[in-house]
Design a protein around this motif. Structure first.
Motif, mmCIF file in Angstrom:
data_model
loop_
_atom_site.group_PDB
_atom_site.id
_atom_site.type_symbol
_atom_site.label_atom_id
_atom_site.label_comp_id
_atom_site.label_asym_id
_atom_site.label_seq_id
_atom_site.Cartn_x
_atom_site.Cartn_y
_atom_site.Cartn_z
ATOM 1 N N ALA A 1 30.250 -36.151 26.195
ATOM 2 C CA ALA A 1 30.419 -35.175 25.125
ATOM 3 C C ALA A 1 31.752 -35.335 24.419
ATOM 4 N N SER A 2 32.788 -35.715 25.164
ATOM 5 C CA SER A 2 34.117 -35.823 24.574
ATOM 6 C C SER A 2 34.367 -37.181 23.924
ATOM 7 N N MET A 3 33.586 -38.178 24.284
ATOM 8 C CA MET A 3 33.778 -39.520 23.753
ATOM 9 C C MET A 3 33.200 -39.608 22.344
ATOM 10 N N PRO A 4 33.955 -40.124 21.380
ATOM 11 C CA PRO A 4 33.388 -40.325 20.038
ATOM 12 C C PRO A 4 32.135 -41.186 20.107
ATOM 13 N N MET A 5 31.190 -40.939 19.211
ATOM 14 C CA MET A 5 29.914 -41.637 19.246
ATOM 15 C C MET A 5 30.045 -43.113 18.889
ATOM 16 N N VAL A 6 30.993 -43.434 18.006
ATOM 17 C CA VAL A 6 31.116 -44.787 17.479
ATOM 18 C C VAL A 6 32.546 -45.277 17.640
ATOM 19 N N LYS A 7 32.698 -46.550 17.952
ATOM 20 C CA LYS A 7 33.991 -47.209 17.883
ATOM 21 C C LYS A 7 33.949 -48.192 16.720
#
Length: 389
Positions: A31-37
């Protein structure tokens, strides 16, 4: 064509951390990790390799890279730049322009104007016969004609710089919203200030007047300057390739042409039988920002490169102006071939599904000062897709 050859033909590779997807069992972490790098790339040369090895899931790239990836079955274009969200924002968007140094505009005005005239006439010829751009680009870039037949139709070739003004103003606003501009244009929203800072419309107007009235300038035979012209290896710059490859067409029809001295490197510009300038062509593999750096260092007089690199460089103090458009549109988002999506909507949903599983999708872009970088960020934001860099 091998991946190695593609890397040489196109631009040099992406840089960044290991981009392999990794799963997390922690829902909180997901949930805390951005969806895209977003993976910062220096050009486009490594995109085929990074997609093939699954180190990237997708890229946003300028032509002909999307069609190279398609024909090699490495990736599939799922949306072309003019259709990216926000809806309608990127229709007819400016991409590459011609930038001239203030020194060249002041001290070599006739040479700059007449070189620009040839580019304008070449663009007109392309719009009358797209096969010229297809053949010249395939020759110049060393790619198959089949690639260019797919690529060129996605590019809108035009030269009127006024057509680029609205889109460039929008770019400046976007860059200011991202706090990317720190110099002359920092916080500037006034249209006239932006235009006067970035554009010089006089050369184009002079050229159009000459074409309309079939006029030619007075040439000082004792002062033949050399124009150092930098460009990128992309069919976005087909007007230059066509002018260089088909001198007889322009000589017979317009009495202006490039005489080849060294293929793809050294030319002489002639008009009405008089030598106007020596033309030194410089291919730059690192992207438009490198061209603007060379211009700031007085190593380049004219640059064929994207709007954002020009804006960033002029903002920071490079003494130069945009004197002509080159084209609009001509980029695409390409997803790896094995990913089960076929359009932008499906890709957005796939990104969200990967996020739920604790996986971060990796999207490569050419450069942080490229129009492709600006477009992919705005598109992700419009879809409420979070990202990191």
């Amino acid at each position: 064509m091998s991946l190695a050859v593609i890397g040489i033909v196109m631009l040099c590779g992406c840089v960044g951390n290991n981009t392999n997807n990794s799963s997390s069992s922690s829902s909180n972490a997901a949930a805390s990790m951005p969806m895209v790098k977003l993976v910062n790339c220096k050009g486009q040369g490594s995109m085929p390799q990074l997609l093939s090895t699954k180190e990237l899931d997708a890229v946003i790239a300028w032509e002909p890279m999307p069609e190279i990836l398609k024909t090699k079955n490495i990736g599939k274009p799922i949306i072309y730049s003019q259709n990216l969200p926000p809806k309608g924002m990127w229709k007819d968007h400016p991409c590459c322009v011609i930038v001239a140094s203030d020194n060249a505009l002041k001290n070599n005005k006739v040479a700059v104007d007449e070189f620009l005239k040839l580019v304008v006439l070449s663009t007109n010829e392309i719009n009358n016969n797209k096969s010229l751009a297809i053949d010249a680009s395939a020759y110049w870039l060393g790619v198959d004609k089949s690639v260019e037949k797919l690529s060129v139709p996605h590019i809108e070739y035009f030269t009127n710089p006024e057509k680029d003004v609205p889109g460039t103003i929008e770019f400046v606003k976007v860059m200011n919203s991202q706090k990317s501009l720190t110099g002359k244009l920092k916080g500037v929203n006034d249209k006239d200030t932006i235009v006067n800072t970035l554009f010089d419309l006089k050369p184009y107007n002079t050229v159009m007047d000459e074409i309309k009235n079939n006029n030619s300038p007075n040439v000082n035979d004792n002062n033949i300057p050399t124009l150092r012209v930098a460009y990128l290896p992309t069919d976005h710059h087909a007007a230059l390739f066509v002018a260089a490859k088909y001198p007889e067409l322009f000589k017979n029809k317009y009495n202006i042409y490039l005489k080849e001295i060294t293929p793809k490197k050294q030319y002489e510009l002639y008009e009405n039988g008089k030598k106007i300038a020596n033309i030194k062509l410089i291919q730059v593999s690192e992207g438009g920002a490198k061209i603007m750096t060379l211009m700031a260092q007085n190593q380049v007089d004219i640059g064929f490169n994207g709007v954002p690199p020009a804006v960033f460089a002029i903002d920071k103090g490079t003494n130069a102006k945009i004197i002509s458009a080159l084209h609009g549109e001509g980029s695409a988002v390409v997803v790896r071939s094995d990913i089960p999506v076929n359009n932008w909507k499906e890709f957005v949903n796939w990104i969200k599904e990967q996020h739920k599983e604790g996986k971060q999708v990796k999207i490569g872009h050419p450069l942080p000062v490229s129009i492709q970088y600006v477009m992919i960020k705005k598109a992700l934001e419009a879809e409420n897709i979070t990202y990191t860099e």
